[in-house]
Scaffold this active site. Structure first.
Site, PDB file in Angstrom:
ATOM      1  N   LYS A  83       0.856  -1.199   0.000  1.00 31.99           N
ATOM      2  CA  LYS A  83       0.000   0.000   0.000  1.00 31.99           C
ATOM      3  C   LYS A  83       0.885   1.239   0.000  1.00 31.99           C
ATOM      4  O   LYS A  83       1.913   1.271   0.706  1.00 31.99           O
ATOM      5  CB  LYS A  83      -0.901  -0.027   1.239  1.00 31.99           C
ATOM      6  CG  LYS A  83      -1.935   1.097   1.287  1.00 31.99           C
ATOM      7  CD  LYS A  83      -2.857   0.947   2.500  1.00 31.99           C
ATOM      8  CE  LYS A  83      -3.906   2.038   2.558  1.00 31.99           C
ATOM      9  NZ  LYS A  83      -4.799   1.908   3.730  1.00 31.99           N
TER      10      LYS A  83
ATOM     11  N   SER B 247      -9.711   1.997   2.765  1.00 30.84           N
ATOM     12  CA  SER B 247      -8.818   2.719   1.870  1.00 30.84           C
ATOM     13  C   SER B 247      -7.777   1.826   1.185  1.00 30.84           C
ATOM     14  O   SER B 247      -7.148   2.254   0.219  1.00 30.84           O
ATOM     15  CB  SER B 247      -8.083   3.799   2.661  1.00 30.84           C
ATOM     16  OG  SER B 247      -7.242   3.221   3.639  1.00 30.84           O
TER      17      SER B 247
ATOM     18  N   SER C   6      -9.956  -0.230   6.985  1.00 31.89           N
ATOM     19  CA  SER C   6      -9.364  -0.146   5.643  1.00 31.89           C
ATOM     20  C   SER C   6      -8.674  -1.394   5.121  1.00 31.89           C
ATOM     21  O   SER C   6      -8.322  -1.448   3.950  1.00 31.89           O
ATOM     22  CB  SER C   6      -8.380   1.013   5.590  1.00 31.89           C
ATOM     23  OG  SER C   6      -9.105   2.194   5.415  1.00 31.89           O
TER      24      SER C   6
HETATM   25  N1  GLN Z   1     -13.191   4.352   6.050  1.00 31.84           N
HETATM   26  C1  GLN Z   1     -12.590   4.777   7.274  1.00 31.84           C
HETATM   27  C2  GLN Z   1     -12.214   6.228   7.175  1.00 31.84           C
HETATM   28  O1  GLN Z   1     -12.444   6.792   6.149  1.00 31.84           O
HETATM   29  C3  GLN Z   1     -11.427   3.932   7.604  1.00 31.84           C
HETATM   30  C4  GLN Z   1     -10.167   4.322   6.946  1.00 31.84           C
HETATM   31  C5  GLN Z   1      -9.004   3.487   7.343  1.00 31.84           C
HETATM   32  O2  GLN Z   1      -9.161   2.466   7.999  1.00 31.84           O
HETATM   33  N2  GLN Z   1      -7.821   3.943   6.976  1.00 31.84           N
HETATM   34  O3  GLN Z   1     -11.716   6.813   8.094  1.00 31.84           O
END
Ligand code: GLN
Length: 485
Positions: A75, A150, A174
């Site tokens: 990532k 994400s 994410s």
């Molecule tokens: N969807 C969540 C957010 O937007 C989680 C993001 C993540 O885990 N990095 O904060």
């Protein structure tokens, strides 16, 4: 044999038996990327040329570790020395990391080969990978839907067989949500188990790096490489090294699994619910003791999460000032304008929204009403989980209230997007480990994810619970992404 369909443990076996060479494996992935990347758009940078050179070198020197020569995708918020680490942001578009994250050092010690860096929501803020400043990654099951986020690039690349496994990061879901949307396995480790050194910080008290893999065995193998104390991360836990693959036993007899009814209520799609209910039946037949109970935390957790995560983000992202890192505006006459314009031009809309929200909840007039209250909710959520774990070994919920949604269907409504995290954020708030594994497909052939939550540092328990289920339903053998156009 299609090499790219194999799991890592299968690749390992073939390498050991000399049925495959490292170059054959890397070449197969290079070809697969060439074939599928145009449609899926999972990568922000592709390293196949360097990877092939490394493969050659490993072959010349001989494979010195059991994972030597196995490819991986990373990532793009995890620092890799001498390579771009963009966080899918214009702010870091040309940032070359001067050092390796600890997890990358670990992978390099084992001689894994990086195939490239994977797309994500900008600074890991989002649940669909649509917040990337560069491209929208498509879900390999249906190219009109999102891969989740994400870590959407990581999950999509694994599902599309462009990498055998990948690293993701999980602040509020994410790793798990994209794994669920793409029909792969995603593990968010206990807070502190995996070093965050070199992970570009979003919300430091919630972030964890973890594996996205094709199956549970690979998840355990990759966790072996990631887990461990790191003195460079002061929040890293002092835990003994374990071999997580030892937990892969096919047995849930007598295991106590709690099913919180609030996670199956309003807002959860009926087909998702049905698949989860089938999974619960399977566990019952395998001899687990299933009990429904009340864990009424989801709605408070979501509110608390978005306050805490934004507060920490507003502080962490203060370093991107146009001077120390990344993008600098051309358009300024004094220092203040330099800060302002660099940040205005460098950050995308979701990141700005969170910085503003975070600054607001930390401001002196609102700190008690929002931030302090959110911290109280955090303690409450932890206590509720502690109580539940007095009775249960594992807690079972859906990973996400829906399957992958259509591209562009939620990006104009941030609150609706935030609701997609309803099942995952409380786990980060409490610092617990959780795994998402596929438990079937809906009537449109889209994968449904099941989340198994464990006590702190009980990764072995959730891996075993997940493994037993996986061996029973054989999801990978039955379903595969069709790249529906
Ligand atoms: N969807 C969540 C957010 O937007 C989680 C993001 C993540 O885990 N990095 O904060």
């Amino acid at each position: 044999m299609d090499i790219t369909k194999l799991t890592v443990h299968e690749l390992q076996e073939k390498l050991e038996k000399k049925e495959l060479t490292v170059t054959q494996i890397v070449q197969a992935y290079a070809n697969r990327i060439e074939e599928k990347e145009e449609k899926v758009q999972a990568f922000l940078s592709i390293n196949t040329e360097e990877a092939l050179e490394e493969a050659k070198k490993i072959e010349e020197e001989g494979r010195s570790t059991s994972l030597a020569g196995i490819p991986i995708g990373i990532k793009d918020n995890i620092c890799t020395k001498g390579e771009k680490t963009t966080c899918a942001s214009k702010m870091l578009e040309n940032f070359i990391s001067p050092y390796d994250a600890t997890v990358i050092e670990n992978l390099k010690k084992e001689k894994l080969i990086s195939l490239g860096k994977l797309n994500m929501d900008e600074f890991a803020m989002g649940g669909s990978t649509e917040n990337s400043a560069f491209q929208i990654t498509k879900n390999p099951w249906n190219l009109h839907t999102v891969p989740g986020g994400s870590s959407g690039g990581s999950a999509a690349a694994v599902a599309a067989d462009m990498v055998p496994w990948a690293l993701g990061s999980d602040t509020g879901g994410s790793i798990r949500e994209p794994a669920a949307f793409c029909g792969v396995v995603g593990l968010k480790p206990t807070y502190g188990l995996v070093s965050r050194y070199g992970l570009v910080a979003f919300a430091s008290s919630l972030d964890q790096i973890g594996p996205i893999t094709k199956d549970v065995t690979d998840s355990a193998i990759l966790l072996n490489l990631l887990a461990g104390h790191d003195e460079k991360d002061s929040t890293s836990a002092e835990v003994e090294k374990k071999d997580y693959t030892k937990a892969l036993k096919q047995d849930v007899k007598g295991m106590k699994i709690g099913v919180p009814k609030e996670f199956f209520g309003e807002g959860i799609n009926t087909e998702v619910k049905e698949k989860l209910e089938e999974a619960i039946e399977i566990y019952k037949n395998l001899g687990a003791e299933i009990e429904e109970f009340s864990l009424d935390i989801a709605k408070y957790s979501l509110a608390a999460y978005y306050i805490i995560a934004c507060a920490e983000a507003s502080s962490n992202l203060g370093r991107f000032d146009g001077i120390r890192y990344g993008y600098r505006t051309k358009n300024y006459t004094d220092l203040e304008e330099l800060f302002k314009n660099s940040r205005s031009e460098g950050f995308g809309p979701e990141v700005k929204r969170r910085i503003i929200l975070g600054t607001y909840v930390l401001s002196s007039g609102y700190y008690d009403a929002y931030y302090k209250k959110a911290q109280k909710v955090r303690t409450y959520v932890k206590n509720e989980f502690n109580k539940a774990f007095e009775k249960y070994d594992v807690i079972l919920t859906p990973t996400s209230p829906t399957v992958a949604f259509a591209i562009n269907s939620k990006c104009n409504n941030p609150l609706e997007m935030y609701l997609a995290d309803i099942c995952t954020v409380s786990i980060n708030i409490a610092g617990l480990p959780a795994i998402s594994i596929p438990c079937g497909v809906d009537s449109n052939q889209m994968p449904v994810g099941m989340q198994l939550i464990g006590k702190p540092f009980a990764e072995e328990t959730i891996l075993q619970t997940a493994y037993t289920f996986e061996q029973t339903i054989k999801f990978r053998e039955t379903y595969s992404p069709k790249f529906k156009e």
